[in-house]
Write a protein that holds these residues in place. Structure first.
Motif, PDB file in Angstrom:
ATOM      1  N   MET A   1       0.834  -1.192   0.000  1.00 37.30           N
ATOM      2  CA  MET A   1       0.000   0.000   0.000  1.00 37.30           C
ATOM      3  C   MET A   1       0.876   1.253   0.000  1.00 37.30           C
ATOM      4  O   MET A   1       1.837   1.350   0.762  1.00 37.30           O
ATOM      5  CB  MET A   1      -0.910   0.004   1.227  1.00 37.30           C
ATOM      6  CG  MET A   1      -1.787   1.231   1.373  1.00 37.30           C
ATOM      7  SD  MET A   1      -2.999   1.421   0.057  1.00 37.30           S
ATOM      8  CE  MET A   1      -4.063   0.017   0.387  1.00 37.30           C
ATOM      9  N   ILE A   2       0.540   2.185  -0.887  1.00 39.74           N
ATOM     10  CA  ILE A   2       1.275   3.450  -0.996  1.00 39.74           C
ATOM     11  C   ILE A   2       0.442   4.553  -0.353  1.00 39.74           C
ATOM     12  O   ILE A   2      -0.764   4.646  -0.595  1.00 39.74           O
ATOM     13  CB  ILE A   2       1.523   3.803  -2.482  1.00 39.74           C
ATOM     14  CG1 ILE A   2       2.162   2.656  -3.233  1.00 39.74           C
ATOM     15  CG2 ILE A   2       2.362   5.077  -2.594  1.00 39.74           C
ATOM     16  CD1 ILE A   2       2.020   2.774  -4.746  1.00 39.74           C
ATOM     17  N   LEU A   3       1.063   5.376   0.460  1.00 39.70           N
ATOM     18  CA  LEU A   3       0.406   6.571   0.988  1.00 39.70           C
ATOM     19  C   LEU A   3       0.857   7.765   0.159  1.00 39.70           C
ATOM     20  O   LEU A   3       2.054   8.051   0.060  1.00 39.70           O
ATOM     21  CB  LEU A   3       0.762   6.795   2.453  1.00 39.70           C
ATOM     22  CG  LEU A   3       0.058   8.009   3.086  1.00 39.70           C
ATOM     23  CD1 LEU A   3      -1.433   7.723   3.280  1.00 39.70           C
ATOM     24  CD2 LEU A   3       0.719   8.401   4.411  1.00 39.70           C
ATOM     25  N   LEU A   4      -0.097   8.457  -0.442  1.00 36.92           N
ATOM     26  CA  LEU A   4       0.172   9.656  -1.221  1.00 36.92           C
ATOM     27  C   LEU A   4      -0.171  10.872  -0.379  1.00 36.92           C
ATOM     28  O   LEU A   4      -1.281  10.972   0.164  1.00 36.92           O
ATOM     29  CB  LEU A   4      -0.671   9.657  -2.498  1.00 36.92           C
ATOM     30  CG  LEU A   4      -0.507   8.449  -3.418  1.00 36.92           C
ATOM     31  CD1 LEU A   4      -1.553   8.471  -4.521  1.00 36.92           C
ATOM     32  CD2 LEU A   4       0.896   8.417  -4.003  1.00 36.92           C
ATOM     33  N   VAL A   5       0.769  11.790  -0.261  1.00 32.42           N
ATOM     34  CA  VAL A   5       0.573  12.984   0.556  1.00 32.42           C
ATOM     35  C   VAL A   5       1.043  14.218  -0.214  1.00 32.42           C
ATOM     36  O   VAL A   5       1.908  14.112  -1.097  1.00 32.42           O
ATOM     37  CB  VAL A   5       1.334  12.880   1.895  1.00 32.42           C
ATOM     38  CG1 VAL A   5       0.705  11.837   2.805  1.00 32.42           C
ATOM     39  CG2 VAL A   5       2.808  12.574   1.666  1.00 32.42           C
ATOM     40  N   ALA A  60      -2.967   2.465  -3.782  1.00 29.21           N
ATOM     41  CA  ALA A  60      -2.603   3.659  -3.024  1.00 29.21           C
ATOM     42  C   ALA A  60      -3.819   4.247  -2.323  1.00 29.21           C
ATOM     43  O   ALA A  60      -4.971   4.055  -2.730  1.00 29.21           O
ATOM     44  CB  ALA A  60      -1.983   4.706  -3.947  1.00 29.21           C
ATOM     45  N   VAL A  61      -3.537   4.971  -1.257  1.00 30.13           N
ATOM     46  CA  VAL A  61      -4.543   5.779  -0.577  1.00 30.13           C
ATOM     47  C   VAL A  61      -3.964   7.182  -0.422  1.00 30.13           C
ATOM     48  O   VAL A  61      -2.758   7.353  -0.195  1.00 30.13           O
ATOM     49  CB  VAL A  61      -4.934   5.172   0.789  1.00 30.13           C
ATOM     50  CG1 VAL A  61      -3.739   5.128   1.738  1.00 30.13           C
ATOM     51  CG2 VAL A  61      -6.083   5.946   1.419  1.00 30.13           C
ATOM     52  N   TYR A  62      -4.810   8.174  -0.582  1.00 26.43           N
ATOM     53  CA  TYR A  62      -4.406   9.583  -0.501  1.00 26.43           C
ATOM     54  C   TYR A  62      -4.786  10.129   0.863  1.00 26.43           C
ATOM     55  O   TYR A  62      -5.855   9.833   1.395  1.00 26.43           O
ATOM     56  CB  TYR A  62      -5.122  10.350  -1.603  1.00 26.43           C
ATOM     57  CG  TYR A  62      -4.965  11.851  -1.605  1.00 26.43           C
ATOM     58  CD1 TYR A  62      -3.718  12.452  -1.759  1.00 26.43           C
ATOM     59  CD2 TYR A  62      -6.084  12.684  -1.503  1.00 26.43           C
ATOM     60  CE1 TYR A  62      -3.584  13.830  -1.796  1.00 26.43           C
ATOM     61  CE2 TYR A  62      -5.961  14.069  -1.550  1.00 26.43           C
ATOM     62  CZ  TYR A  62      -4.712  14.643  -1.690  1.00 26.43           C
ATOM     63  OH  TYR A  62      -4.595  16.016  -1.729  1.00 26.43           O
ATOM     64  N   ARG A  63      -3.892  10.923   1.443  1.00 27.07           N
ATOM     65  CA  ARG A  63      -4.223  11.713   2.625  1.00 27.07           C
ATOM     66  C   ARG A  63      -3.758  13.130   2.328  1.00 27.07           C
ATOM     67  O   ARG A  63      -2.552  13.424   2.350  1.00 27.07           O
ATOM     68  CB  ARG A  63      -3.531  11.150   3.878  1.00 27.07           C
ATOM     69  CG  ARG A  63      -4.211   9.942   4.486  1.00 27.07           C
ATOM     70  CD  ARG A  63      -5.560  10.300   5.104  1.00 27.07           C
ATOM     71  NE  ARG A  63      -5.395  11.209   6.229  1.00 27.07           N
ATOM     72  CZ  ARG A  63      -6.358  12.032   6.656  1.00 27.07           C
ATOM     73  NH1 ARG A  63      -7.529  12.100   6.044  1.00 27.07           N
ATOM     74  NH2 ARG A  63      -6.138  12.819   7.695  1.00 27.07           N
ATOM     75  N   GLY A  64      -4.718  13.998   2.021  1.00 23.51           N
ATOM     76  CA  GLY A  64      -4.315  15.334   1.624  1.00 23.51           C
ATOM     77  C   GLY A  64      -5.463  16.311   1.630  1.00 23.51           C
ATOM     78  O   GLY A  64      -6.534  16.050   2.187  1.00 23.51           O
ATOM     79  N   TRP A  65      -5.221  17.451   0.995  1.00 17.12           N
ATOM     80  CA  TRP A  65      -6.207  18.523   0.948  1.00 17.12           C
ATOM     81  C   TRP A  65      -7.349  18.152   0.013  1.00 17.12           C
ATOM     82  O   TRP A  65      -7.199  17.350  -0.908  1.00 17.12           O
ATOM     83  CB  TRP A  65      -5.545  19.825   0.494  1.00 17.12           C
ATOM     84  CG  TRP A  65      -4.397  20.253   1.356  1.00 17.12           C
ATOM     85  CD1 TRP A  65      -3.080  20.305   1.009  1.00 17.12           C
ATOM     86  CD2 TRP A  65      -4.468  20.670   2.731  1.00 17.12           C
ATOM     87  NE1 TRP A  65      -2.326  20.722   2.078  1.00 17.12           N
ATOM     88  CE2 TRP A  65      -3.137  20.961   3.139  1.00 17.12           C
ATOM     89  CE3 TRP A  65      -5.507  20.825   3.651  1.00 17.12           C
ATOM     90  CZ2 TRP A  65      -2.833  21.402   4.429  1.00 17.12           C
ATOM     91  CZ3 TRP A  65      -5.207  21.262   4.935  1.00 17.12           C
ATOM     92  CH2 TRP A  65      -3.882  21.550   5.308  1.00 17.12           C
ATOM     93  N   MET A  66      -8.486  18.782   0.258  1.00 12.62           N
ATOM     94  CA  MET A  66      -9.689  18.491  -0.507  1.00 12.62           C
ATOM     95  C   MET A  66      -9.499  18.773  -1.997  1.00 12.62           C
ATOM     96  O   MET A  66      -8.850  19.737  -2.384  1.00 12.62           O
ATOM     97  CB  MET A  66     -10.853  19.333   0.034  1.00 12.62           C
ATOM     98  CG  MET A  66     -12.198  18.985  -0.550  1.00 12.62           C
ATOM     99  SD  MET A  66     -13.544  19.982   0.177  1.00 12.62           S
ATOM    100  CE  MET A  66     -13.578  19.311   1.850  1.00 12.62           C
ATOM    101  N   LEU A  67     -10.096  17.904  -2.798  1.00  8.01           N
ATOM    102  CA  LEU A  67     -10.115  18.062  -4.253  1.00  8.01           C
ATOM    103  C   LEU A  67     -11.564  18.022  -4.724  1.00  8.01           C
ATOM    104  O   LEU A  67     -12.395  17.312  -4.150  1.00  8.01           O
ATOM    105  CB  LEU A  67      -9.345  16.923  -4.928  1.00  8.01           C
ATOM    106  CG  LEU A  67      -7.850  16.837  -4.665  1.00  8.01           C
ATOM    107  CD1 LEU A  67      -7.310  15.487  -5.130  1.00  8.01           C
ATOM    108  CD2 LEU A  67      -7.108  17.972  -5.371  1.00  8.01           C
ATOM    109  N   ARG A  68     -11.869  18.783  -5.766  1.00  8.85           N
ATOM    110  CA  ARG A  68     -13.165  18.630  -6.408  1.00  8.85           C
ATOM    111  C   ARG A  68     -13.232  17.248  -7.057  1.00  8.85           C
ATOM    112  O   ARG A  68     -12.204  16.637  -7.375  1.00  8.85           O
ATOM    113  CB  ARG A  68     -13.396  19.704  -7.455  1.00  8.85           C
ATOM    114  CG  ARG A  68     -13.559  21.111  -6.911  1.00  8.85           C
ATOM    115  CD  ARG A  68     -14.263  21.982  -7.955  1.00  8.85           C
ATOM    116  NE  ARG A  68     -13.713  21.799  -9.290  1.00  8.85           N
ATOM    117  CZ  ARG A  68     -12.769  22.564  -9.829  1.00  8.85           C
ATOM    118  NH1 ARG A  68     -12.262  23.570  -9.144  1.00  8.85           N
ATOM    119  NH2 ARG A  68     -12.330  22.322 -11.054  1.00  8.85           N
TER     120      ARG A  68
END
Length: 284
Positions: A1-5, A60-68
Motif C-alpha cells: 500500500m502506498i500513501l500519497l501525501v 494507493a490511498v491519498y491523505r491530503g487537501w480536498m479536491l473537487r
C-alpha cells in the motif's frame, strides 16, 4: 500500500507539514510514501505533472487537501498511467464527497435536504418552498461556511425568500470559484453536543474521536456505531468519515459524510492510529 501525501509548497521534496506525522507513521508501518503536487492537481490538465514523483507501483490511498470530484478523477487517471490504483475510485470519491450522492441512502439519519443544480435565484426559491417553513442551514454539495454562521450559513426562516437569498449571495461570495454543484438547503436541527467523527474502512467503523473543530470535546453519551453501521456499509465505500451530533431529543444525527482521504484528523487522534486502520484494513 502506498500513501500519497501533498508536498510542501515551498520545499517540494518535503511532505506538507500538516501531513508529515502521518507520512512518518506510514513509513514506520512499512508503507511506501510518495509526494504529489496539490496545486498542480487543482489546475486543468496538470494531473500528470502533479504525480511525476510517484515511483512505486500498486494500490494507493491519498491523505491530503480536498479536491473537487473532477480533479480527483484526473488524479485517478494520471496515477493509473503510472500503474498506481487509488483504493477509492473516482466514482466512489464523488459518492462520499458530494451530499446529493449519499443523501438518499442516509436520509433517515440526517436533516432533510433539498438542492439545486445551479446557483440561480429561481432554483433556490424552489428549494426553499420544498422545505415549506422554519429555519434551515445553507451549504453547497461539499462544504458549508459554518464559521460565517449568521451571514452565510443560517437561514432563520425559509419563508423569507429575500432574507434567505441574502445569505445565499454571501455564501457564494465567500466560496467563490470553490462553490460546488449548487445550493443545498438543510432543515435546521438543534444539536446539543459537539460532533463526533467516525472513520470507516470497507464499511466497518475503525476509529471514533472528536471533530477537528473541537478536538478536546467528546460528548458524555457514547455513539454506538452498530446502530448506524448497516447504512454506512450499504454505501459500499472503502474509506469514509461520518460526523454525528446529539440532537436536543437525545437522538444521534448524521451531520456530514465525507471521503476519508480528505477528512482532517483532529490533533487528539495520534497519526499512528489512523495509519494503522488504513494499513491493516486495506491489507486485510
Amino acid at each position: 500500500m502506498i500513501l500519497l501525501v501533498p508536498a510542501d509548497v515551498i520545499h517540494a521534496a518535503r511532505v506538507d507539514e500538516h501531513f508529515a506525522a502521518e507520512a512518518d507513521a506510514a513509513r514506520a508501518a512499512g508503507m511506501d510514501v510518495a509526494l504529489v503536487d496539490h496545486d498542480a492537481l487543482t489546475r486543468p490538465d496538470d494531473a500528470d505533472e502533479a504525480v511525476r514523483h510517484v515511483r512505486a507501483r500498486g494500490e494507493a490511498v491519498y491523505r491530503g487537501w480536498m479536491l473537487r470530484s473532477d480533479q480527483y478523477a484526473a488524479f485517478d487517471q494520471a496515477l493509473r498511467r503510472r500503474n498506481v490504483t487509488l483504493r477509492t475510485s473516482a466514482e466512489q470519491y464523488r459518492r462520499a464527497h458530494e451530499l446529493p450522492c449519499w443523501y438518499s441512502e442516509l436520509s433517515d439519519m440526517t436533516p432533510r435536504s433539498v438542492w439545486t443544480t445551479g446557483n440561480d435565484r429561481t432554483a433556490f426559491d424552489r428549494a426553499l418552498r420544498e422545505l415549506r417553513s422554519g429555519p434551515a442551514v445553507l451549504r453547497d454539495y461539499t462544504k458549508s461556511m459554518k464559521h460565517y454562521w449568521h451571514e452565510a450559513a443560517f437561514i432563520p426562516e425559509v419563508d423569507d425568500a429575500d432574507g434567505a437569498w441574502r445569505v445565499a449571495n454571501r455564501f457564494q461570495e465567500l466560496r467563490g470559484e470553490d462553490m460546488t454543484g449548487g445550493f443545498v438547503v438543510r432543515r435546521f436541527e438543534n444539536f446539543r453536543s459537539a460532533e463526533v467523527r467516525t472513520w470507516w474502512v470497507d464499511g466497518r467503523c475503525q476509529l471514533i474521536g472528536p471533530h477537528p473543530d473541537t478536538p478536546e470535546d467528546m460528548p458524555a453519551t457514547e455513539l454506538d456505531p452498530i446502530v448506524v453501521g448497516h447504512a454506512i456499509a450499504r454505501l459500499g465505500l472503502p474509506f469514509v468519515t461520518a460526523d454525528f451530533a446529539l440532537r436536543a431529543d437525545g437522538v444521534w444525527r448524521l451531520v456530514e459524510l465525507g471521503d476519508g482521504q480528505v477528512s482532517d484528523r483532529p490533533k487528539t487522534i495520534r497519526p499512528e492510529a489512523l495509519i494503522t486502520i488504513l494499513h491493516n484494513g486495506f491489507r486485510g
